[in-house]
Design a protein around this motif. Structure first.
Motif, short mmCIF file in Angstrom:
data_model
loop_
_atom_site.label_atom_id
_atom_site.label_comp_id
_atom_site.label_asym_id
_atom_site.label_seq_id
_atom_site.Cartn_x
_atom_site.Cartn_y
_atom_site.Cartn_z
N ASP A 1 0.83 -1.21 0.00
CA ASP A 1 0.00 0.00 0.00
C ASP A 1 0.86 1.26 0.00
O ASP A 1 0.56 2.25 -0.68
N LEU A 2 1.98 1.25 0.76
CA LEU A 2 2.84 2.43 0.80
C LEU A 2 3.60 2.61 -0.52
O LEU A 2 3.90 3.75 -0.92
N VAL B 1 0.97 4.29 -5.40
CA VAL B 1 0.38 5.64 -5.33
C VAL B 1 -1.13 5.50 -5.26
O VAL B 1 -1.77 4.97 -6.17
N THR B 2 -1.71 5.89 -4.14
CA THR B 2 -3.17 5.85 -3.96
C THR B 2 -3.66 7.19 -3.48
O THR B 2 -2.88 8.12 -3.24
N GLY B 3 -4.97 7.26 -3.30
CA GLY B 3 -5.57 8.51 -2.81
C GLY B 3 -5.41 8.67 -1.31
O GLY B 3 -5.76 9.71 -0.76
N GLN B 4 -4.86 7.66 -0.61
CA GLN B 4 -4.69 7.72 0.84
C GLN B 4 -3.30 8.21 1.19
O GLN B 4 -2.32 7.92 0.49
N SER B 5 -3.21 8.92 2.28
CA SER B 5 -1.91 9.37 2.76
C SER B 5 -1.24 8.24 3.51
O SER B 5 -1.89 7.32 3.98
N PRO B 6 0.10 8.28 3.62
CA PRO B 6 0.80 7.24 4.40
C PRO B 6 0.27 7.10 5.82
O PRO B 6 0.22 5.99 6.38
N LYS B 7 -0.12 8.22 6.40
CA LYS B 7 -0.64 8.17 7.77
C LYS B 7 -1.93 7.36 7.84
O LYS B 7 -2.11 6.53 8.75
N ASP B 8 -2.82 7.58 6.87
CA ASP B 8 -4.07 6.82 6.85
C ASP B 8 -3.83 5.33 6.63
O ASP B 8 -4.49 4.48 7.22
#
Length: 391
Positions: A115-116, A119-126
């Motif tokens: 996931d990290l 490249v997705t719409g989520q931030s690494p924190k999420d």
């Protein structure tokens, strides 16, 4: 019943696998990145849950590998972890804690890395927070499995303790019953054997002196001598049974072999009636039906019923005549003793120990007993003893 209990868990496990497979197949269809490989991985990973009870390591290893392929390639999110959590639960429940922990770390680490790196719409924190939340669900699955395992072990121990307590109670009861039998045997020996021996010896001496003087021996004296000898033999056999319940019925003094309780049978009915006649009682015997072998307990009970009934006539009826009737039937044996004594319907006698014991014998065999005054006067005892097993 065994087949039913064996198939029910398998059916439930199959239903679980089918539901998970259907749910994840829908997710594959609505996930843009998913393809045929993902669908195959989902189906295989879900269907391995059928073995979660019998072979928990199979869904843990095979199922997790398949779901890891689906999760890394299609990135469906948390739903891909559901079969893995079930596999973790089953492995911990079966005692495989270390494999379950390692597989959980591998699965979470691989999905987090994928996931990290994508490249997705989520931030690494999420993404990290979602993984931590998923880790909590994995821990909850392991804790639930541990609690279930401990509860099952506790229930098994409780059942074992209950069974052990029941077995201990039965052993204590058997030991106390054995001690009570020995106490009764000692009391009977001390209280009865001496008295009966004295009666037998005195009767024998009287008979010997009468014959020595050339006098006629009274019939009552001979009856006393014979009855005391029979009483001694039966008492010895009864004491042996009390001391050793597993001993055969004719156990006793070697000199009295064959003269124990097994002699208390209808084959000796004539001897019993002759002894009653020697006391002055007028008695007749009628046997109907075809004679045949009887169950030992029925044979013995019939003999004792006639014995007790004739004894009661001699003691309470004052010169009455007794009629003994034995009827051999196909399904039951009927024993009846009638007398023309003083008993009447308006003043029935109070049942004594003899009548109570008679009723207990008949009831234990599943039969019926009628012991009451007759309308025309006198008393009747009628026992109907089934020849099969007691009901």
């Amino acid at each position: 019943m065994t087949s039913l209990h064996g198939w029910r868990p398998l059916a439930l496990d199959g239903a679980l696998a089918a539901v998970v497979a259907a749910m994840l197949s829908v997710i594959v269809l609505v996930t843009p990145q998913a393809g045929v490989l993902d669908l195959a991985a989902v189906l295989v990973g879900s269907l391995t849950l059928v073995a979660w009870r019998r072979a928990p390591l199979v869904p843990l290893l095979v199922g997790t590998a398949c779901m890891l392929v689906f999760s890394v390639h299609a990135q469906p999110g948390p739903p891909a972890a559901f079969p893995v959590m079930v596999a973790v639960f089953s492995s911990v429940w079966a005692g495989h804690r270390l494999p379950a922990a390692l597989v959980s770390l591998v699965f979470l680490g691989a999905t987090l890395t994928a996931d990290l790196a994508t490249v997705t719409g989520q931030s690494p924190k999420d993404i990290v927070q979602g993984t931590i939340l998923l880790l909590g669900w994995f821990l909850a699955s392991g804790v639930a499995a541990t609690v279930t395992r401990h509860r099952q072990a506790y229930l098994e121990q409780a059942e074992q303790r209950a069974a052990e307590a029941e077995r201990t109670r039965e052993e204590v009861a058997r030991r106390r019953a054995g001690e009570e039998r020995l106490r009764i045997a000692r009391e009977l020996h001390d209280s009865l054997t001496h008295s009966i021996s004295v009666i037998k010896v005195q009767a024998g001496v009287a008979v010997h002196l009468a014959r020595k003087r050339g006098e006629e021996v009274p019939g009552s004296l001979l009856a006393i001598q014979e009855a005391s000898g029979d009483a001694m033999r039966e008492l010895r056999a009864t004491l042996e049974v009390l001391r050793d319940p597993g001993a055969p019925d004719d156990a006793g003094n070697p000199d009295d072999a064959g003269s124990g309780p097994l002699d208390s049978r209808l084959d000796r009915l004539d001897d019993l009636v002759d002894r009653a006649r020697s006391t002055g009682l007028t008695a007749t015997v009628t046997v109907s039906g075809e004679r045949h072998d009887l169950p030992p307990e029925v044979d013995r009970a019939a003999y004792r019923i006639v014995q007790e009934a004739l004894t009661n006539v001699s003691r309470h009826s004052g010169g009455a005549a007794a009629a003994v009737r034995i009827d051999y039937g196909g399904d039951e044996l009927v024993v009846q003793v009638d007398d023309d004594g003083r008993a009447c319907v308006d003043a029935p006698p109070v049942p004594g120990v003899g009548l109570l014991g008679m009723r207990e014998r008949v009831t234990a065999l599943g039969g019926r007993l009628r012991a009451e005054p007759r309308p025309e006067g006198g008393f009747t005892v009628r026992a109907e003893l089934p020849l099969g097993e007691p009901t």
